[in-house]
Design an enzyme around this catalytic site. Structure first.
Site, mmCIF file in Angstrom:
data_model
loop_
_atom_site.group_PDB
_atom_site.id
_atom_site.type_symbol
_atom_site.label_atom_id
_atom_site.label_comp_id
_atom_site.label_asym_id
_atom_site.label_seq_id
_atom_site.Cartn_x
_atom_site.Cartn_y
_atom_site.Cartn_z
ATOM 1 N N ASN A 1 -9.959 -1.045 -1.510
ATOM 2 C CA ASN A 1 -8.517 -0.842 -1.375
ATOM 3 C C ASN A 1 -7.817 -1.379 -2.625
ATOM 4 O O ASN A 1 -7.773 -2.589 -2.832
ATOM 5 C CB ASN A 1 -8.028 -1.566 -0.112
ATOM 6 N N HIS B 1 -3.930 7.002 1.781
ATOM 7 C CA HIS B 1 -4.159 5.667 1.211
ATOM 8 C C HIS B 1 -5.573 5.218 1.580
ATOM 9 O O HIS B 1 -6.061 5.509 2.679
ATOM 10 C CB HIS B 1 -3.112 4.706 1.778
ATOM 11 N N CYS C 1 0.818 -1.224 0.000
ATOM 12 C CA CYS C 1 0.000 0.000 0.000
ATOM 13 C C CYS C 1 0.848 1.268 0.000
ATOM 14 O O CYS C 1 0.362 2.344 -0.334
ATOM 15 C CB CYS C 1 -0.953 -0.002 1.184
HETATM 16 C C1 LIG Z 1 -11.067 -5.832 8.668
HETATM 17 C C2 LIG Z 1 -11.849 -4.949 9.615
HETATM 18 C C3 LIG Z 1 -12.882 -4.146 8.836
HETATM 19 C C4 LIG Z 1 -12.580 -5.840 10.608
HETATM 20 O O1 LIG Z 1 -13.266 -5.065 11.541
HETATM 21 P P1 LIG Z 1 -13.201 -5.457 13.081
HETATM 22 O O2 LIG Z 1 -14.095 -4.529 13.781
HETATM 23 O O3 LIG Z 1 -11.774 -5.470 13.478
HETATM 24 O O4 LIG Z 1 -13.852 -6.874 13.062
HETATM 25 P P2 LIG Z 1 -13.282 -8.259 13.626
HETATM 26 O O5 LIG Z 1 -12.138 -8.716 12.781
HETATM 27 O O6 LIG Z 1 -13.076 -8.121 15.089
HETATM 28 O O7 LIG Z 1 -14.494 -9.180 13.330
HETATM 29 C C5 LIG Z 1 -15.731 -8.987 13.975
HETATM 30 C C6 LIG Z 1 -16.661 -10.101 13.521
HETATM 31 O O8 LIG Z 1 -17.062 -9.842 12.151
HETATM 32 C C7 LIG Z 1 -16.839 -11.004 11.371
HETATM 33 N N1 LIG Z 1 -16.544 -10.620 10.016
HETATM 34 C C8 LIG Z 1 -15.314 -10.457 9.436
HETATM 35 N N2 LIG Z 1 -15.484 -10.093 8.160
HETATM 36 C C9 LIG Z 1 -16.800 -10.019 7.929
HETATM 37 C C10 LIG Z 1 -17.568 -9.703 6.794
HETATM 38 N N3 LIG Z 1 -17.022 -9.360 5.633
HETATM 39 N N4 LIG Z 1 -18.923 -9.728 6.914
HETATM 40 C C11 LIG Z 1 -19.504 -10.030 8.077
HETATM 41 N N5 LIG Z 1 -18.828 -10.375 9.179
HETATM 42 C C12 LIG Z 1 -17.480 -10.357 9.101
HETATM 43 C C13 LIG Z 1 -15.713 -11.721 12.058
HETATM 44 O O9 LIG Z 1 -15.716 -13.075 11.723
HETATM 45 C C14 LIG Z 1 -16.004 -11.468 13.515
HETATM 46 O O10 LIG Z 1 -16.987 -12.397 13.915
HETATM 47 P P3 LIG Z 1 -16.915 -13.049 15.412
HETATM 48 O O11 LIG Z 1 -17.028 -11.884 16.339
HETATM 49 O O12 LIG Z 1 -18.074 -13.958 15.396
HETATM 50 O O13 LIG Z 1 -15.592 -13.727 15.470
HETATM 51 C C15 LIG Z 1 -10.949 -3.977 10.376
HETATM 52 O O14 LIG Z 1 -10.185 -4.663 11.346
HETATM 53 C C16 LIG Z 1 -10.024 -3.234 9.465
HETATM 54 O O15 LIG Z 1 -10.420 -2.600 8.521
HETATM 55 N N6 LIG Z 1 -8.721 -3.249 9.764
HETATM 56 C C17 LIG Z 1 -7.751 -2.579 8.926
HETATM 57 C C18 LIG Z 1 -7.557 -3.363 7.686
HETATM 58 C C19 LIG Z 1 -6.709 -2.661 6.671
HETATM 59 O O16 LIG Z 1 -6.606 -1.467 6.686
HETATM 60 N N7 LIG Z 1 -6.122 -3.439 5.783
HETATM 61 C C20 LIG Z 1 -5.362 -2.988 4.693
HETATM 62 C C21 LIG Z 1 -4.115 -2.317 5.131
HETATM 63 S S1 LIG Z 1 -3.235 -1.707 3.796
#
Ligand SMILES: CC(C)(COP(=O)(O)OP(=O)(O)OC[C@H]1O[C@@H](n2cnc3c(N)ncnc32)[C@H](O)[C@@H]1OP(=O)(O)O)[C@@H](O)C(=O)NCCC(=O)NCCS
Length: 331
Positions: A288, A258, A113
């Site tokens: 992204n 980004h 990224c």
């Molecule tokens: C990925 C992201 C959106 C997840 O959000 P979060 O609040 O951290 O969510 P969690 O990972 O704790 O997951 C919460 C629940 O949602 C679920 N879940 C994950 N993806 C899901 C989706 N697409 N749809 C529905 N539920 C989903 C998980 O399984 C979890 O379920 P559980 O509580 O039963 O285990 C977030 O962490 C994020 O954006 N992080 C940064 C990622 C990023 O920037 N990446 C690129 C960097 S260059």
């Protein structure tokens, strides 16, 4: 030493729009979950047979047109991607061939990224030292062919999209329109928090049937860890760029962050106290696109009149590695 500047910018996305509702037919997810956690509403996916070099070539042609330069002026290519057409050779040479560029230095870089910011910094050094006059920098990604589009991979699959952006970098006539400074970082401590572990040259064969069954060829991410680091590093490196040039947040015309997650960018914006009109986001429509997000977003901000001639513009990125960085420009 002379300075460099971006002479023209261009972007290209494949025509196929994939909405959150369409993803919900492939995996257990909902439009509400995706919009609430990420701000993404839709993204683009390529058709079969289209690679990063194809998207990059389209963006490159537009960047050259915006710069008002012909291909014959390009003396070097830098291609940033984490989704190369093939393992080797690098995607840059495929782009070179597609554009019909003659022999010249062609460099592929792998800073995910932060790829565009790293690439801009490299281009800046080459132009400043006089090694070359004009560099074509491309950031392009095809994620859609490398995502686990089942419930197992939903945390990552909903985030990424395909797209490309390109810039032509050349000598600046004055400091009024120039790249002022770039600031690059990496820290491998958390390399496995966002990665694709296989194929791996540490293993023979590099990819087994079992690896594929276990989904090891798909990206794995510790989302919360990535979020936590991103919201710390991005403000840090933006403030560093301003300070290095004796500028303040009040002087900033536009921040182009980004596009990984709208919540990350909102957090960064709030931490810096920047008003909405000084930040541009377009993740809602593209997801992204990794090395392509910044040129895609900058191009759109220019078209929308949000970035105007002479504005102080900060580009800032954070991504896998972890890598992060910023660039401060006078547009
Ligand atoms: C990925 C992201 C959106 C997840 O959000 P979060 O609040 O951290 O969510 P969690 O990972 O704790 O997951 C919460 C629940 O949602 C679920 N879940 C994950 N993806 C899901 C989706 N697409 N749809 C529905 N539920 C989903 C998980 O399984 C979890 O379920 P559980 O509580 O039963 O285990 C977030 O962490 C994020 O954006 N992080 C940064 C990622 C990023 O920037 N990446 C690129 C960097 S260059």
């Amino acid at each position: 030493m002379r300075r460099s500047r971006i002479l023209g910018i261009g972007s290209h996305v494949p025509p196929r729009v994939v909405t959150n509702h369409e993803l919900a037919q492939l995996m257990e997810t909902t439009d509400e979950w995706i919009v609430e956690r990420t701000g993404i509403r839709e993204r683009r996916w390529v058709d079969e047979g289209v690679g990063s070099s194809d998207l990059g070539a389209e963006a490159a042609r537009k960047a050259l047109a915006a710069a008002g330069l012909g291909l014959e002026r390009i003396q070097m290519v830098i291609f940033a991607t984490l989704s190369p057409d093939h393992d080797f050779p690098g995607t840059g040479v495929f782009l070179q061939r597609k554009l019909g560029l003659p022999p010249m230095p062609v460099l592929d870089i792998r800073q995910q990224c932060t790829g565009f910011v790293y690439g801009l910094s490299i281009a800046d050094q080459f132009v400043r030292t006089g090694m070359v006059d004009h560099v074509l920098l491309v950031g392009a990604e095809v994620h859609s062919t490398g995502l686990d589009k089942t419930t197992r991979g939903r945390d990552v699959a909903v985030l990424f999209g395909d797209g490309a952006g390109a810039a032509v970098i050349g000598p600046a006539d004055s400091d009024e329109h120039a790249i002022l400074s770039t600031h690059l970082y990496a820290d491998g401590t958390s390399a496995e928090d966002l990665w694709v572990s296989h194929p791996s040259s540490r293993q023979h064969p590099r990819l087994t049937v079992q690896d594929v069954e276990e989904g090891k060829h798909y990206p794995q991410m510790k989302g919360r860890q990535v979020f936590k680091h991103a919201v710390t590093r991005m403000p840090e490196v933006i403030l560093e760029a301003l300070k290095a040039n004796g500028q303040t947040l009040a002087d900033l015309g536009c921040l182009i962050p980004h596009q990984a997650n709208l919540r990350t960018n909102e957090f960064v914006q709030k931490a810096l106290g920047l008003p909405d009109e000084k930040v541009h986001n377009n993740i809602d429509r593209y997801g992204n696109t990794t090395a392509a997000t910044i040129p895609l977003c900058l191009d759109e901000a220019i078209q929308a009149g949000k970035v105007k001639s002479g504005d102080l513009v900060c580009l800032a990125a954070f991504g896998a590695g972890f890598t992060w960085g910023s660039a401060l420009l006078r547009w």
